[in-house]
Design a protein around this motif. Structure first.
Motif, short mmCIF file in Angstrom:
data_model
loop_
_atom_site.label_atom_id
_atom_site.label_comp_id
_atom_site.label_asym_id
_atom_site.label_seq_id
_atom_site.Cartn_x
_atom_site.Cartn_y
_atom_site.Cartn_z
N ALA A 196 0.84 -1.21 0.00
CA ALA A 196 0.00 0.00 0.00
C ALA A 196 0.87 1.26 0.00
CB ALA A 196 -0.92 0.00 1.22
N TYR A 197 1.95 1.23 0.78
CA TYR A 197 2.87 2.38 0.82
C TYR A 197 3.47 2.63 -0.56
CZ TYR A 197 7.03 5.16 1.58
OH TYR A 197 7.99 6.13 1.47
N LEU A 198 3.95 1.56 -1.22
CA LEU A 198 4.57 1.72 -2.54
C LEU A 198 3.57 2.22 -3.58
CD1 LEU A 198 6.73 -1.57 -2.61
CD2 LEU A 198 7.58 0.78 -2.36
N GLN A 199 2.33 1.71 -3.50
CA GLN A 199 1.30 2.20 -4.43
C GLN A 199 1.03 3.68 -4.20
OE1 GLN A 199 -2.02 -0.52 -3.80
NE2 GLN A 199 -1.46 -1.73 -5.60
N GLY A 200 1.12 4.09 -2.94
CA GLY A 200 0.88 5.50 -2.58
C GLY A 200 1.93 6.46 -3.12
N LEU A 201 3.05 5.91 -3.57
CA LEU A 201 4.11 6.76 -4.14
C LEU A 201 3.81 7.14 -5.59
CD1 LEU A 201 7.27 4.81 -2.85
CD2 LEU A 201 6.27 6.88 -1.87
N GLY A 202 2.74 6.53 -6.13
CA GLY A 202 2.38 6.84 -7.51
C GLY A 202 2.95 5.87 -8.53
N LEU A 203 3.57 4.78 -8.04
CA LEU A 203 4.06 3.76 -8.97
C LEU A 203 2.86 3.03 -9.59
CD1 LEU A 203 6.93 2.18 -6.80
CD2 LEU A 203 7.11 4.00 -8.50
N VAL A 204 3.03 2.58 -10.82
CA VAL A 204 1.93 1.89 -11.50
C VAL A 204 2.34 0.46 -11.85
CG1 VAL A 204 1.00 4.02 -12.46
CG2 VAL A 204 2.66 2.72 -13.79
N LYS A 205 1.36 -0.36 -12.16
CA LYS A 205 1.62 -1.77 -12.46
C LYS A 205 2.72 -1.91 -13.51
CE LYS A 205 -0.43 -6.05 -14.13
NZ LYS A 205 -1.51 -6.71 -14.85
N GLY A 206 3.66 -2.80 -13.22
CA GLY A 206 4.77 -3.04 -14.16
C GLY A 206 6.02 -2.23 -13.86
N ASP A 207 5.91 -1.23 -12.96
CA ASP A 207 7.10 -0.47 -12.58
C ASP A 207 8.09 -1.38 -11.84
OD1 ASP A 207 6.47 1.94 -13.71
OD2 ASP A 207 5.70 2.87 -11.87
N ARG A 208 9.37 -1.08 -11.99
CA ARG A 208 10.40 -1.90 -11.37
C ARG A 208 10.85 -1.33 -10.03
NH1 ARG A 208 9.06 -1.01 -16.02
NH2 ARG A 208 10.88 0.24 -16.58
N VAL A 209 10.99 -2.22 -9.05
CA VAL A 209 11.48 -1.85 -7.72
C VAL A 209 12.69 -2.72 -7.40
CG1 VAL A 209 10.93 -1.67 -5.26
CG2 VAL A 209 9.15 -1.21 -6.96
N ALA A 210 13.82 -2.08 -7.13
CA ALA A 210 15.06 -2.81 -6.83
C ALA A 210 15.11 -3.18 -5.35
CB ALA A 210 16.27 -1.96 -7.20
N LEU A 211 15.64 -4.36 -5.07
CA LEU A 211 15.83 -4.82 -3.69
C LEU A 211 17.31 -5.12 -3.50
CD1 LEU A 211 12.84 -7.33 -3.29
CD2 LEU A 211 12.86 -4.86 -2.98
N MET A 212 17.93 -4.47 -2.49
CA MET A 212 19.37 -4.60 -2.30
C MET A 212 19.65 -4.85 -0.81
SD MET A 212 22.23 -1.92 -3.71
CE MET A 212 24.00 -2.14 -3.46
N MET A 213 19.56 -6.12 -0.44
CA MET A 213 19.71 -6.51 0.97
C MET A 213 20.33 -7.90 1.06
SD MET A 213 15.92 -5.55 2.34
CE MET A 213 15.11 -5.62 0.74
N PRO A 214 20.98 -8.20 2.19
CA PRO A 214 21.37 -9.60 2.45
C PRO A 214 20.15 -10.37 2.94
CG PRO A 214 21.99 -8.23 4.31
CD PRO A 214 21.38 -7.31 3.28
N ASN A 215 20.35 -11.56 3.51
CA ASN A 215 19.22 -12.37 3.99
C ASN A 215 18.71 -11.86 5.32
OD1 ASN A 215 19.57 -13.87 1.73
ND2 ASN A 215 20.24 -15.73 2.73
N VAL A 216 17.83 -10.87 5.25
CA VAL A 216 17.16 -10.32 6.43
C VAL A 216 15.66 -10.45 6.18
CG1 VAL A 216 19.02 -8.72 7.07
CG2 VAL A 216 17.30 -7.99 5.41
N PRO A 217 14.83 -10.45 7.24
CA PRO A 217 13.38 -10.67 7.03
C PRO A 217 12.71 -9.61 6.15
CG PRO A 217 13.97 -10.86 9.37
CD PRO A 217 15.17 -10.33 8.66
N GLN A 218 13.31 -8.42 6.08
CA GLN A 218 12.73 -7.38 5.22
C GLN A 218 12.72 -7.81 3.75
OE1 GLN A 218 15.05 -7.06 7.64
NE2 GLN A 218 15.47 -4.91 8.07
N TYR A 219 13.64 -8.71 3.39
CA TYR A 219 13.71 -9.12 1.97
C TYR A 219 12.45 -9.85 1.53
CZ TYR A 219 16.54 -9.61 -2.24
OH TYR A 219 17.03 -9.48 -3.52
#
Length: 558
Positions: free
Chosen positions: A64-87
């Motif tokens: 819901a937070y990410l949608q609230g930023l104005g991103l639309v379906k198909g937009d790319r979101v990068a994830l840059m983390m080690p093995n933590v629960p946030q991943y």
């Protein structure tokens, strides 16, 4: 030879085909798990547990937070983390919101990160603060407008989380100073999202789930486009393949897997995280498997059944003095992938755990699993096994003709529901990667025996495989060529007992004063650890063909 000679090697109960149409999307698979296994533990991390219900609530809030930023379906979101629960929470959030996950190696340099962010067109990134300084160095050159910052202690509760963050930041000094104006903390994003409206988009099997970057023969990494149906298929293939031994877990005992491989690597993404979602399993998140002592200390607290790893990790653990502090008696399947498993390592692992390593084979382009040895094997075979359900493999020659003689080498070509749609925005590369009849050309040279077992004997490409990670010589050469004092350079892979292969760099100097240390320092600032040369050699000239092409094979043998 019959169409699929390998089917006779399938253990009893393993089907020849799987039905990947039972879920319209990966989100449907995850939401089934959130409902079906609500009260079970989904992830265990540093003594803290996250249930399926909590993963559901947090990922919905973050979506819901990410949608609230104005991103639309198909937009790319990068994830840059080690093995933590946030991943896993972030993966579920990005997919549920209708966006595309771009997995990023957190150890990337600014140059490597910039390429991936620019190429993918990512508009947002969720990153652990330890590597925020890398992002700061390149964010201005990318389309990234939104940054969510995670910390090691985010999910560990108020007191323990604050303590862990203090140690990571102040004692171990693992968070270099950075400035990212406008960045939002992970827990703040969850809080904001919890009060916002989440709109579930319609997701279809052919929607893109992941851009999984792999090295490019041109020295530029390419994004393998993995659709929702590709990952679903590979999860179901892996589940069916492991069933003969995983079904022997006592009734009422939760299947538990060790996730020591990084989740940004497609192997762990599919066979740890997504497979555990499907089976209601618990995943033990190991943030830094290179710390063998801490890894074994964590494993000693748990009973676990599945352990996917690379040969170097099996080897390191088996030789560690603390190995016997862990109870290995419940281990049902040890899957070796990412790089060739050495027979000495397999022998030692079997002696110490009683569970033979099943070597498998796969690529980023195939979600990743293509073939595997039967999980019922009691010894190491030295092959990559047989194709998984619904998967076809064959060997082809340079002209694209089928190689049919048992034992005769050819390039391994693959067809199945787990094979990617193509390379992101590279239609010509995509066309070159497939045969006329739709088989993906792996670049690996293999043989097949009369029972349908495949073996990798060489690589067609010049790629170097370091601990399961692809290193493309062209990329390293491109970087080194910019080092002051270098006239020419060439990179090859050489055998390495610890990592399978390591990078050897041969340089012809322009400036006689150039030193090995200067080259190492330059590489360290532009290449992530596993791409850096282990061996540096200076020569007066490089071996070349009459037309001037560098003969890498001569550098390998000399």
């Amino acid at each position: 030879m019959s169409d699929r000679p390998w089917l006779s090697a399938y253990p009893q109960g393993v089907p020849a085909e799987i039905d990947a149409t039972q879920y319209p999307s990966l989100v449907a698979l995850m939401e089934e798990a959130f409902t079906k296994y609500r009260d079970r533990v989904a992830y265990s991390f540093m003594g803290k547990e996250l249930t399926f219900a909590q993963t559901d609530a947090q990922s919905r809030a973050l979506a819901a937070y990410l949608q609230g930023l104005g991103l639309v379906k198909g937009d790319r979101v990068a994830l840059m983390m080690p093995n933590v629960p946030q991943y896993p929470v972030a993966v579920a959030a990005v997919l549920r919101a209708g966006f595309v996950v771009v997995n990023v190696n957190p150890l990337y340099t600014a140059r490597e990160l910039e390429h991936q962010l620019r190429d993918s067109g990512a508009k947002a990134i969720i990153i652990i603060e330890n590597f925020a300084t890398t992002l700061q160095a390149c964010i201005a050159a990318t389309a990234v407008k939104h940054v969510v910052l995670c910390a090691m202690g985010d999910q560990l509760g108020l007191f323990k989380g604050a303590l862990v963050n203090y140690v990571v930041r102040k004692v171990k000094k693992m968070v270099p100073a950075f400035q990212l104006p406008g960045a939002v903390r992970f827990n703040d994003a969850l809080a904001k999202g919890a009060g916002a409206t989440f709109q579930a988009p319609q997701l279809l099997p052919d929607d893109i789930a992941l851009l999984q970057y792999t090295g490019g023969t041109t020295g530029v990494s390419k994004g393998a486009v993995l659709l929702h149906r590709n990952i679903i298929a590979n999860v179901l293939q892996s589940e069916a393949w492991n069933a003969p031994v995983m079904d022997k877990i006592p009734s009422g005992e939760q299947p538990t897997s060790v996730c020591a491989l990084p989740l940004y690597h497609i192997f762990a993404f599919t066979v740890n995280m997504m497979l555990s979602m499907r089976t209601g399993g618990k995943t033990l998140l190991i943030p830094n498997p290179r710390d063998l002592k801490a890894t074994l200390a964590e494993l000693s607290k748990h009973r676990f059944h599945s352990f996917p790893a690379v040969s170097t990790l099996f080897n390191g653990l088996a030789h560690h003095p603390d190995f016997n502090t862990v109870d290995w008696t419940h281990l049902k399947v040890s899957v070796g992938g990412g790089m060739a498993v050495q027979s000495a390592v397999a022998q030692l692992w079997l002696e110490k755990t009683g569970c033979a390593i099943c070597e498998g084979y796969g690529l980023s382009e195939t979600s990743p699993s293509v073939s595997c040895n039967p999980v019922t094997v009691s010894r190491f075979t030295g092959t990559i096994g047989v194709p998984l359900p619904s998967t076809y493999m064959k060997l082809i020659d340079d002209a694209g003709n089928d190689v049919t003689q048992p034992g005769q080498p050819g390039e391994i070509a693959i067809k199945g529901p787990q094979v990617m749609a193509g390379y992101w925005q590279l239609p010509d590369e995509t066309a070159r990667a497939f045969t006329a009849d739709g088989f993906f050309k792996s670049g690996d040279i293999g043989t097949i025996d009369e029972n349908g077992f495949f073996k990798v004997v060489d690589r067609k490409k010049d790629m170097v495989l370091v601990s399961g990670f692809n290193v493309y010589p062209n990329e390293v050469e491109d970087v080194v060529a910019k080092c002051p004092g270098v006239l020419e350079c060439a990179v090859v892979g050489v055998p390495d007992e610890k990592t399978g292969e390591s990078v050897k760099l041969v340089i012809v100097k322009k400036d006689p004063a150039l030193t090995e240390q200067a080259v190492r320092d330059f590489c360290r600032s532009h290449l992530t650890g596993y791409k850096q040369p282990r061996i540096i050699e200076f020569r007066t000239e490089l071996p070349k063909t009459p037309v001037g092409k560098i003969l890498r094979r001569e550098l390998r043998s000399s």
